[in-house]
Design a protein around this motif. Structure first.
Motif, PDB file in Angstrom:
ATOM      1  N   UNK A  13      10.069   1.234  19.498  1.00  0.00           N
ATOM      2  CA  UNK A  13      10.298   0.867  20.893  1.00  0.00           C
ATOM      3  C   UNK A  13      11.781   0.938  21.242  1.00  0.00           C
ATOM      4  N   UNK A  14      12.602   0.634  20.261  1.00  0.00           N
ATOM      5  CA  UNK A  14      14.047   0.638  20.479  1.00  0.00           C
ATOM      6  C   UNK A  14      14.739   1.062  19.191  1.00  0.00           C
ATOM      7  N   UNK A  15      15.748   1.910  19.339  1.00  0.00           N
ATOM      8  CA  UNK A  15      16.603   2.316  18.224  1.00  0.00           C
ATOM      9  C   UNK A  15      17.998   1.764  18.488  1.00  0.00           C
ATOM     10  N   UNK A  16      18.537   1.052  17.521  1.00  0.00           N
ATOM     11  CA  UNK A  16      19.884   0.488  17.624  1.00  0.00           C
ATOM     12  C   UNK A  16      20.795   1.279  16.698  1.00  0.00           C
ATOM     13  N   UNK A  17      21.827   1.901  17.240  1.00  0.00           N
ATOM     14  CA  UNK A  17      22.806   2.642  16.455  1.00  0.00           C
ATOM     15  C   UNK A  17      24.007   1.739  16.201  1.00  0.00           C
ATOM     16  N   UNK A  18      24.276   1.456  14.935  1.00  0.00           N
ATOM     17  CA  UNK A  18      25.400   0.604  14.582  1.00  0.00           C
ATOM     18  C   UNK A  18      24.926  -0.630  13.834  1.00  0.00           C
ATOM     19  N   UNK A  19      25.527  -0.900  12.672  1.00  0.00           N
ATOM     20  CA  UNK A  19      25.096  -2.011  11.820  1.00  0.00           C
ATOM     21  C   UNK A  19      26.155  -3.094  11.687  1.00  0.00           C
ATOM     22  N   UNK A  20      27.078  -3.166  12.663  1.00  0.00           N
ATOM     23  CA  UNK A  20      28.026  -4.269  12.696  1.00  0.00           C
ATOM     24  C   UNK A  20      27.386  -5.503  13.297  1.00  0.00           C
ATOM     25  N   UNK A  37      11.519  -1.989  16.034  1.00  0.00           N
ATOM     26  CA  UNK A  37      12.962  -1.769  16.085  1.00  0.00           C
ATOM     27  C   UNK A  37      13.450  -1.016  14.862  1.00  0.00           C
ATOM     28  N   UNK A  38      14.290  -0.004  15.118  1.00  0.00           N
ATOM     29  CA  UNK A  38      14.925   0.769  14.057  1.00  0.00           C
ATOM     30  C   UNK A  38      16.437   0.611  14.194  1.00  0.00           C
ATOM     31  N   UNK A  39      17.089   0.300  13.099  1.00  0.00           N
ATOM     32  CA  UNK A  39      18.549   0.200  13.048  1.00  0.00           C
ATOM     33  C   UNK A  39      19.076   1.398  12.270  1.00  0.00           C
ATOM     34  N   UNK A  40      19.977   2.161  12.878  1.00  0.00           N
ATOM     35  CA  UNK A  40      20.491   3.389  12.280  1.00  0.00           C
ATOM     36  C   UNK A  40      22.011   3.315  12.170  1.00  0.00           C
ATOM     37  N   UNK A  41      22.536   3.671  11.007  1.00  0.00           N
ATOM     38  CA  UNK A  41      23.984   3.741  10.805  1.00  0.00           C
ATOM     39  C   UNK A  41      24.243   4.642   9.606  1.00  0.00           C
ATOM     40  N   UNK A  42      25.411   5.293   9.557  1.00  0.00           N
ATOM     41  CA  UNK A  42      25.710   6.150   8.400  1.00  0.00           C
ATOM     42  C   UNK A  42      25.650   5.394   7.076  1.00  0.00           C
ATOM     43  N   UNK A  43      26.144   4.143   7.076  1.00  0.00           N
ATOM     44  CA  UNK A  43      26.115   3.303   5.869  1.00  0.00           C
ATOM     45  C   UNK A  43      25.652   1.907   6.275  1.00  0.00           C
ATOM     46  N   UNK A  44      24.369   1.729   6.529  1.00  0.00           N
ATOM     47  CA  UNK A  44      23.901   0.464   7.104  1.00  0.00           C
ATOM     48  C   UNK A  44      24.066  -0.736   6.185  1.00  0.00           C
ATOM     49  N   UNK A  45      24.153  -0.502   4.867  1.00  0.00           N
ATOM     50  CA  UNK A  45      24.274  -1.618   3.934  1.00  0.00           C
ATOM     51  C   UNK A  45      25.730  -1.943   3.582  1.00  0.00           C
ATOM     52  N   UNK A  46      26.670  -1.233   4.196  1.00  0.00           N
ATOM     53  CA  UNK A  46      28.082  -1.477   3.892  1.00  0.00           C
ATOM     54  C   UNK A  46      28.500  -2.875   4.346  1.00  0.00           C
ATOM     55  N   UNK A  47      29.359  -3.498   3.574  1.00  0.00           N
ATOM     56  CA  UNK A  47      29.873  -4.823   3.946  1.00  0.00           C
ATOM     57  C   UNK A  47      30.836  -4.684   5.118  1.00  0.00           C
ATOM     58  N   UNK A  48      30.913  -5.716   5.921  1.00  0.00           N
ATOM     59  CA  UNK A  48      31.838  -5.710   7.054  1.00  0.00           C
ATOM     60  C   UNK A  48      33.248  -5.995   6.541  1.00  0.00           C
ATOM     61  N   UNK A  49      34.206  -5.098   6.778  1.00  0.00           N
ATOM     62  CA  UNK A  49      35.540  -5.278   6.206  1.00  0.00           C
ATOM     63  C   UNK A  49      36.448  -6.193   7.013  1.00  0.00           C
ATOM     64  N   UNK A 107      17.732   2.509   8.697  1.00  0.00           N
ATOM     65  CA  UNK A 107      17.856   3.890   8.238  1.00  0.00           C
ATOM     66  C   UNK A 107      19.309   4.280   8.066  1.00  0.00           C
ATOM     67  N   UNK A 108      19.583   5.017   7.012  1.00  0.00           N
ATOM     68  CA  UNK A 108      20.894   5.635   6.844  1.00  0.00           C
ATOM     69  C   UNK A 108      20.851   6.991   7.521  1.00  0.00           C
ATOM     70  N   UNK A 109      21.684   7.174   8.527  1.00  0.00           N
ATOM     71  CA  UNK A 109      21.678   8.434   9.252  1.00  0.00           C
ATOM     72  C   UNK A 109      22.367   8.280  10.590  1.00  0.00           C
ATOM     73  N   UNK A 110      22.026   9.165  11.509  1.00  0.00           N
ATOM     74  CA  UNK A 110      22.606   9.134  12.850  1.00  0.00           C
ATOM     75  C   UNK A 110      21.497   9.039  13.875  1.00  0.00           C
ATOM     76  N   UNK A 111      21.851   8.531  15.029  1.00  0.00           N
ATOM     77  CA  UNK A 111      20.832   8.237  16.020  1.00  0.00           C
ATOM     78  C   UNK A 111      20.141   9.499  16.531  1.00  0.00           C
ATOM     79  N   UNK A 112      20.785  10.670  16.402  1.00  0.00           N
ATOM     80  CA  UNK A 112      20.153  11.906  16.867  1.00  0.00           C
ATOM     81  C   UNK A 112      18.866  12.216  16.100  1.00  0.00           C
ATOM     82  N   UNK A 113      18.712  11.603  14.929  1.00  0.00           N
ATOM     83  CA  UNK A 113      17.562  11.917  14.088  1.00  0.00           C
ATOM     84  C   UNK A 113      16.292  11.173  14.496  1.00  0.00           C
ATOM     85  N   UNK A 114      16.406  10.199  15.393  1.00  0.00           N
ATOM     86  CA  UNK A 114      15.240   9.438  15.838  1.00  0.00           C
ATOM     87  C   UNK A 114      15.270   9.345  17.354  1.00  0.00           C
TER      88      UNK A 114
END
Length: 360
Positions: A13-20, A37-49, A107-114
């Motif tokens: 129903x909704x795709x959220x780009x960005x895992x901050x 809901x789908x959350x998409x980011x290149x490195x979604x499991x990365x720690x917040x620096x 998902x690890x990736x970019x929003x263009x893929x969904x």
């Protein structure tokens, strides 16, 4: 959960780009309302620096399980002043875990893929060479920082200048892991003050306190925040949120609390009215008006020399606490923001008043 496979067009129903913080909290709120809901980011499991802070009265916006360190805050600007509002520094790992909902597909990736009926851009602010806040900090053991900031305290702003040049301030806060962040910050400059200059000024300032961070293993933190973004809620199926929407205070660089505050209403709007309804929640008329006033404050800051900057903030933090709160946290409080700015203008001496009047 993390899913590297495909998510079909009809599966979300909704795709959220960005895992901050902004992306995580909005994805959670969408899932809580039953949205797929789908959350998409290149490195979604990365720690917040980054180090994130907010006022203690805003910590109630955090979900259960989110941790933070609480400290009294003081400002040094033409004298020392303790602030009535206590300060909270977020424990990033616990906040990230608390904002993670089990029904959100990650998902690890970019929003263009969904694809989905609603796509949320929560990928952060874009730096375009405009006005920026930059900072260079060192995370050091608490004993090393003891001459600068005492346990249980925050140096929110120390505007005493460690040398010549543009105005910068020291920000010193306790971290959840027991260390202390000592950070030299250029509040607003076009373009942002280089990290090398900030590092030199930080080391000079610490030397004045008798602190040599070179004798310990210090972790570096670098910050770059675009400040002059306009209010932009997106178009078509896209809803911008967080820093991508301009939800960064133009005169302070803060934005996490507003994302936490807005996420439930934005998710509710997505559930009932889609992208169009959500955009109205992100930037209603009163919030746009407040944003314009805050950007006027930013334009004033850009013109001030170090002495005027210290005078400005000395006067601001001498305002009644409700005036400070309105300007710093009242995102859609038009009357309160205007009253705070008027009170500051009235308290200023004529040289500073002229600067403020010319930049409105």
């Amino acid at each position: 959960m993390t899913d590297a496979g495909e998510v079909g067009a009809a599966g979300a129903d909704v795709v959220v780009a960005g895992a901050g913080p902004a992306g995580r909290v909005l994805a959670r709120e969408c899932a809580l309302r039953g949205l797929r809901t789908v959350l998409v980011a290149p490195r979604p499991d990365a720690r917040w620096p980054a180090t994130y802070g907010l006022w203690l009265d805003e910590a109630e916006l955090l979900p259960p399980g989110a941790g933070y360190v609480v400290a009294r805050a003081r400002v040094l600007a033409g004298g020392e002043r303790w602030l009535e509002r206590a300060y909270a520094v977020l424990d990033n790992d616990s906040v990230r875990n608390a904002l993670t909902h089990p029904d959100v597909v990650v998902r690890a990736g970019r929003v263009e893929e969904v694809t989905a009926p609603v796509i949320v851009d929560a990928t952060g602010a874009r730096s375009r060479g405009g006005v920026e806040q930059t900072a260079y900090g060192l995370r050091v053991p608490a004993p090393v920082a003891a001459r600068v900031v005492r346990p249980g305290e925050v140096v929110f702003m120390d505007w005493r200048q460690p040398g010549t040049g543009p105005p910068t301030f020291l920000y010193a806060v306790p971290l959840p892991d027991g260390r202390v962040l000592l950070e030299e910050t250029s509040l607003a400059r076009r373009p942002g003050l280089p990290f090398a200059v900030l590092r030199e000024r930080l080391l000079a300032r610490l030397a004045e306190h008798g602190v040599d961070p070179g004798r310990t293993e210090a972790e570096v933190e670098r910050v770059r925040i675009p400040l002059d973004a306009g209010a932009s809620a997106g178009a078509g199926r896209v809803v911008r949120f967080g820093a991508a929407a301009g939800l960064v205070h133009p005169a302070s660089g803060y934005g996490v609390a507003d994302a936490l505050r807005l996420a439930p209403a934005v998710a509710g709007a997505i559930a009932t009215g889609g992208a169009v309804a959500a955009r109205r929640v992100v930037w209603p008329a009163r919030a746009r008006a407040v944003h314009r006033l805050r950007r006027a404050g930013l334009r004033t800051l850009l013109t001030l020399d170090p002495d005027q900057t210290a005078e400005f903030f000395g006067l601001f933090f001498a305002l009644p606490p409700h005036r400070q709160r309105a300007y710093l946290s009242g995102r859609d409080d038009l009357a309160g923001t205007a009253a705070a700015m008027a009170a500051l203008f009235g308290a200023a001496r004529w040289p500073l008043r002229r600067r403020m009047a010319l930049r409105r």
